[in-house]
Design an enzyme around this catalytic site. Structure first.
Site, PDB file in Angstrom:
ATOM      1  N   ALA A 230      52.640  47.355 -47.141  1.00 17.59           N
ATOM      2  CA  ALA A 230      52.976  46.713 -48.279  1.00 17.59           C
ATOM      3  C   ALA A 230      51.522  46.651 -48.905  1.00 17.59           C
ATOM      4  O   ALA A 230      51.291  47.058 -50.055  1.00 17.59           O
ATOM      5  CB  ALA A 230      53.640  45.460 -48.393  1.00 17.59           C
ATOM      6  N   SER A 231      50.839  46.165 -47.879  1.00 18.05           N
ATOM      7  CA  SER A 231      49.288  46.266 -48.561  1.00 18.05           C
ATOM      8  C   SER A 231      48.713  47.378 -49.278  1.00 18.05           C
ATOM      9  O   SER A 231      47.923  47.320 -50.159  1.00 18.05           O
ATOM     10  CB  SER A 231      48.149  45.589 -47.517  1.00 18.05           C
TER      11      SER A 231
ATOM     12  N   TYR B 221      51.356  45.429 -43.406  1.00 14.21           N
ATOM     13  CA  TYR B 221      50.240  46.606 -43.575  1.00 14.21           C
ATOM     14  C   TYR B 221      50.673  47.574 -44.624  1.00 14.21           C
ATOM     15  O   TYR B 221      49.901  47.795 -45.642  1.00 14.21           O
ATOM     16  CB  TYR B 221      50.021  47.089 -42.355  1.00 14.21           C
TER      17      TYR B 221
ATOM     18  N   SER C 211      45.899  54.121 -46.482  1.00 15.83           N
ATOM     19  CA  SER C 211      46.269  54.583 -45.143  1.00 15.83           C
ATOM     20  C   SER C 211      47.452  55.541 -45.401  1.00 15.83           C
ATOM     21  O   SER C 211      48.068  55.570 -46.449  1.00 15.83           O
ATOM     22  CB  SER C 211      46.706  53.444 -44.279  1.00 15.83           C
TER      23      SER C 211
HETATM   24  N1  NAP Z   1      41.594  53.170 -37.829  1.00 17.67           N
HETATM   25  C1  NAP Z   1      42.772  53.816 -38.205  1.00 17.67           C
HETATM   26  O1  NAP Z   1      43.536  54.602 -37.488  1.00 17.67           O
HETATM   27  C2  NAP Z   1      42.893  53.714 -39.806  1.00 17.67           C
HETATM   28  C3  NAP Z   1      44.025  54.582 -40.334  1.00 17.67           C
HETATM   29  C4  NAP Z   1      44.302  54.418 -41.695  1.00 17.67           C
HETATM   30  C5  NAP Z   1      43.663  53.333 -42.273  1.00 17.67           C
HETATM   31  N2  NAP Z   1      42.540  52.774 -41.561  1.00 17.67           N
HETATM   32  C6  NAP Z   1      41.721  51.579 -42.813  1.00 17.67           C
HETATM   33  O2  NAP Z   1      40.509  51.879 -42.583  1.00 17.67           O
HETATM   34  C7  NAP Z   1      39.793  50.649 -42.839  1.00 17.67           C
HETATM   35  C8  NAP Z   1      38.956  50.305 -41.642  1.00 17.67           C
HETATM   36  O3  NAP Z   1      39.645  50.086 -40.456  1.00 17.67           O
HETATM   37  P1  NAP Z   1      39.124  50.549 -39.048  1.00 17.67           P
HETATM   38  O4  NAP Z   1      40.180  51.232 -38.343  1.00 17.67           O
HETATM   39  O5  NAP Z   1      37.715  50.870 -39.287  1.00 17.67           O
HETATM   40  O6  NAP Z   1      39.223  49.110 -38.443  1.00 17.67           O
HETATM   41  P2  NAP Z   1      38.376  48.083 -37.482  1.00 17.67           P
HETATM   42  O7  NAP Z   1      37.545  49.037 -36.477  1.00 17.67           O
HETATM   43  O8  NAP Z   1      39.125  47.167 -37.101  1.00 17.67           O
HETATM   44  O9  NAP Z   1      37.152  47.758 -38.525  1.00 17.67           O
HETATM   45  C9  NAP Z   1      37.406  46.664 -39.604  1.00 17.67           C
HETATM   46  C10 NAP Z   1      36.293  46.101 -39.984  1.00 17.67           C
HETATM   47  O10 NAP Z   1      36.623  45.358 -41.123  1.00 17.67           O
HETATM   48  C11 NAP Z   1      36.254  43.850 -40.695  1.00 17.67           C
HETATM   49  N3  NAP Z   1      36.992  42.871 -41.585  1.00 17.67           N
HETATM   50  C12 NAP Z   1      38.318  42.780 -41.128  1.00 17.67           C
HETATM   51  N4  NAP Z   1      38.806  41.787 -41.760  1.00 17.67           N
HETATM   52  C13 NAP Z   1      37.865  41.432 -42.479  1.00 17.67           C
HETATM   53  C14 NAP Z   1      37.946  40.304 -43.476  1.00 17.67           C
HETATM   54  N5  NAP Z   1      38.753  39.549 -43.719  1.00 17.67           N
HETATM   55  N6  NAP Z   1      36.717  40.038 -44.243  1.00 17.67           N
HETATM   56  C15 NAP Z   1      35.734  40.952 -44.154  1.00 17.67           C
HETATM   57  N7  NAP Z   1      35.578  41.909 -43.211  1.00 17.67           N
HETATM   58  C16 NAP Z   1      36.662  42.158 -42.379  1.00 17.67           C
HETATM   59  C17 NAP Z   1      35.756  43.752 -39.485  1.00 17.67           C
HETATM   60  O11 NAP Z   1      34.781  43.036 -39.144  1.00 17.67           O
HETATM   61  P3  NAP Z   1      35.368  41.600 -38.807  1.00 17.67           P
HETATM   62  O12 NAP Z   1      36.350  41.626 -37.797  1.00 17.67           O
HETATM   63  O13 NAP Z   1      34.093  40.972 -38.012  1.00 17.67           O
HETATM   64  O14 NAP Z   1      35.636  40.752 -39.923  1.00 17.67           O
HETATM   65  C18 NAP Z   1      35.420  45.258 -38.980  1.00 17.67           C
HETATM   66  O15 NAP Z   1      34.007  45.545 -39.519  1.00 17.67           O
HETATM   67  C19 NAP Z   1      41.022  49.814 -42.933  1.00 17.67           C
HETATM   68  O16 NAP Z   1      41.225  49.205 -44.286  1.00 17.67           O
HETATM   69  C20 NAP Z   1      42.226  50.396 -42.341  1.00 17.67           C
HETATM   70  O17 NAP Z   1      43.288  49.846 -42.944  1.00 17.67           O
HETATM   71  C21 NAP Z   1      42.198  52.709 -40.522  1.00 17.67           C
END
Ligand code: NAP
Length: 269
Positions: free
Chosen positions: A155-156, A153, A140
């Site tokens: 930090a991770s 977040y 991110s």
């Molecule tokens: N969207 C943004 O603006 C953004 C910006 C920068 C970086 N990111 C990064 O992009 C990645 C994807 O994020 P997203 O925005 O697509 O989020 P999202 O729509 O909330 O999707 C997250 C996905 O990860 C799964 N998940 C969450 N915790 C989990 C766990 N403990 N074990 C297994 N699966 C898990 C969720 O399914 P369940 O809830 O069913 O487990 C879901 O399928 C993340 O690493 C996030 O930090 C996102």
């Protein structure tokens, strides 16, 4: 359409929502064999019913649980014969000030975003080395710039990038490519699922999700960077500007971040 992903085995953690779901759809469309996981049985069931099991392997698994990761990777290798590409995408965010929140918030975020990646990468590594494959971390902008209200977040994601940079160097002699990609604000469920001060999902988003990059565009840009074996990828104009400011004008970046995330001394985003 590129044939790069055809018949490759690609693991995408957290493929039931947002960027992960868009990655799964695009990869299957390009002829890849995909394995994914998530914590919620209903979402996994719905996704699996969209595709035949010859193209998609799914498992209910929580990446913060080492045993779940081991079983998820083992069943993927058993099903598809090995792993070419691992995309560590599963992630969770938070919105809470340190002075208000429990330590549990930071622990949960680190367990999922950092240790989830460590477990999956470790168990998939032999197969990825054998196939001279690729390891990707979905980081991110928060992996370059600490963001208020998202200390765990940030930090991770800093930890993710440091760890991947270290193993990238370790694996140079093995022909394994390691990279991290940094989306900017992207439409997804992440802000709804973000933990509050009590480590429970907020259940709402403080931002206009319709004004962000779509998850589909984000996934397409990530897959292009994987295909081109880029070192890293920073997405969105705001994202690139933040990384630039942080590198050359960090004191100004502190002020901008405060102005963006606070109103009248209260955390707003
Ligand atoms: N969207 C943004 O603006 C953004 C910006 C920068 C970086 N990111 C990064 O992009 C990645 C994807 O994020 P997203 O925005 O697509 O989020 P999202 O729509 O909330 O999707 C997250 C996905 O990860 C799964 N998940 C969450 N915790 C989990 C766990 N403990 N074990 C297994 N699966 C898990 C969720 O399914 P369940 O809830 O069913 O487990 C879901 O399928 C993340 O690493 C996030 O930090 C996102």
């Amino acid at each position: 359409m590129s044939t790069y992903f055809k018949d490759k085995v690609v693991v995408v953690t957290g493929g039931t929502d947002g960027i992960g779901k868009a990655l799964v759809d695009a990869l299957i469309d390009m002829g890849a064999k995909v394995a994914t996981c998530g914590r919620h049985h209903d979402k996994i069931y719905r996704l699996q019913s969209e595709y035949p099991s010859a193209y998609l392997h799914t498992m209910v698994a929580d990446v913060s649980n080492e045993n779940d990761c081991r079983r998820f990777i083992e069943t993927t290798v058993n099903n598809f014969g090995g792993i070419d590409i691992l995309i560590n995408n599963a992630g969770i965010s938070m919105r809470a000030l340190l002075k208000d929140s429990s330590i549990e918030v930071i622990q949960k975020v680190m367990d999922i975003n950092f240790y989830g990646m460590v477990y999956c990468t470790k168990y998939a590594l032999d197969s990825i080395i054998e196939r001279k494959g690729t390891i990707v971390g979905v980081s991110s902008i928060a992996g370059y710039r600490g963001l208020p209200g998202r200390s765990g977040y940030s930090a991770s994601k800093f930890a993710m990038q440091g760890w991947l940079e270290a193993i990238k160097t370790e694996l140079m002699g093995d022909g394994v490519h390691v990279m991290w990609v940094c989306p900017g604000f992207t439409t997804s469920n992440i802000r709804n699922a973000a933990l509050n001060k009590d480590a429970v999902s907020h259940g709402d988003t403080p931002m206009d999700e319709s004004k962000m990059m779509t998850a589909e565009e984000c996934a397409a840009r990530i897959l292009k960077a994987v295909r081109k074996k880029k070192r890293t990828l920073v997405l969105t104009f705001t994202g690139k500007r933040t990384v630039f400011m942080q590198k050359f004008f960090p004191k100004l970046a502190d002020r901008f971040a405060y102005k963006f995330f606070f109103k009248n001394g209260e955390l707003v985003k």
